[in-house]
Scaffold this active site. Structure first.
Site, PDB file in Angstrom:
ATOM      1  CG  ASP A   1      -1.750   1.994   6.816  1.00 58.41           C
ATOM      2  OD1 ASP A   1      -2.206   1.651   5.705  1.00 58.41           O
ATOM      3  OD2 ASP A   1      -2.075   3.040   7.389  1.00 58.41           O
TER       4      ASP A   1
ATOM      5  CG  ASP B   1      -1.808   1.181   1.341  1.00 60.32           C
ATOM      6  OD1 ASP B   1      -2.198   1.724   0.296  1.00 60.32           O
ATOM      7  OD2 ASP B   1      -2.109   1.581   2.471  1.00 60.32           O
TER       8      ASP B   1
ATOM      9  CG  ASP C   1      -1.464   7.757   1.115  1.00 59.08           C
ATOM     10  OD1 ASP C   1      -0.440   8.448   1.021  1.00 59.08           O
ATOM     11  OD2 ASP C   1      -2.421   7.858   0.320  1.00 59.08           O
TER      12      ASP C   1
END
Length: 310
Positions: free
Chosen positions: A253, A63, A65
């Site tokens: 995240d 990913d 961000d």
């Protein structure tokens, strides 16, 4: 008369056959063909299983961000700047521009993926705002979408300015792990729900042009119809990489990203941030504060154990 000397020539008597025999002619050695042991043919399935046992990790997918960079506070700043620039007031009777504080934004971004869906959800829940785009709150669907588009486009450009300023750095361990993956011949990809132009700028600045161009797959929110936690972006990546989901490992995240990865049948590890640390990551195969102490060998072993257990 001279006497004649008799010369006695001593002629050896013939030897018996036991003393002199014809040499034996030994037949030449037989030329033997090398012994070739037949082997059972190796099935395609067995060969694939052997390759998988050697290294089950065929693609590592990041990913952006929160994983490559800790950026949520930067996105929040860009949204608030956009709200101020267009005098977005929600509710419409408010005298001040809309402002998302850090606690609220943490909750929002962990609930809804993608910029436009965030604003659309917020305005549907709290009432559509007045702004310099529309003096009164939009009623028609087309006007609502126009407002969302204008705000998102301006927010994206503002976010790019923040990234270009050079104040943002990659999270620990990201670049090393990416280089190790490419060096080992494993495919490398980035899948982000954010706007494509902003992700490209972000990756070019943080990874460098060469690393970015050497990605085997890059997908952004513009490339799929549904945002995370829908698995569309990871299913698309699996097809483009030509790698089975079980042989991909995703680095996320947040719970939203985790749900998208597992929904695509991909094992997922978490590198949490301050805003996602308290989320429930029970479906992740491992959880880390960052990638500084995570090695490629660790991930290969982790994935192998996961596949065996499943």
């Amino acid at each position: 008369m001279a006497s004649t000397a008799l010369l006695h020539l001593s002629i050896p008597s013939p030897l018996s056959s036991r003393h002199l025999s014809s040499p034996r002619l030994c037949p030449p050695p037989l030329l033997r063909k090398p012994l070739i042991r037949s082997r059972a043919p190796i099935s395609v399935a067995a060969a694939a299983a052997a390759a998988e046992a050697a290294s089950p990790l065929h693609a590592l997918i990041f990913d952006c961000d929160g994983v490559i960079l800790e950026s949520e506070h930067l996105h929040r700043q860009a949204y608030n700047d956009a709200f101020a620039h267009f005098s977005v007031r929600c509710p419409a009777s408010s005298s001040e521009s809309l402002y998302w504080d850090s606690d609220f934004y943490d909750e929002l971004q962990n609930r809804i993926g993608g910029g436009k869906p965030k604003m659309r959800w917020y305005f549907n829940e709290n009432g559509w705002p007045s702004s310099s785009v529309f003096d009164s709150p939009p009623i028609e669907s087309a006007d609502k979408e126009k407002l969302i588009d204008v705000l998102q486009d301006w927010k994206t450009e503002r976010y790019k300015e923040i990234i270009k300023s050079g104040v943002v750095k990659p999270r620990p361990g990201v670049l090393r792990l990416m280089d190790d993956v490419k060096g080992a011949g494993i495919k490398l990809a980035v899948c982000s729900a954010a706007t494509k132009s902003s992700v490209i700028l972000c990756l070019e600045n943080l990874l460098g042009i060469e690393r970015f161009q050497n990605l085997d797959c890059f997908l952004a929110g513009d490339d799929v119809k549904e945002k995370k936690p829908d698995p569309s972006i990871y299913l698309t990546a699996s097809q483009k990489l030509n790698v089975l989901g079980k042989n991909c490992l995703v680095v996320e995240d947040s719970v939203i990203g985790l749900q998208a990865a597992t929904g695509a049948g991909m094992p997922c590890i978490i590198t949490y941030t301050s805003s996602t640390a308290t989320q429930d990551f029970k479906d992740a195969i491992a959880t880390y504060p960052d990638l500084s102490n995570v090695r490629l060998e660790d991930l290969e072993l982790l994935l192998q154990k996961t596949l065996v257990a499943s």
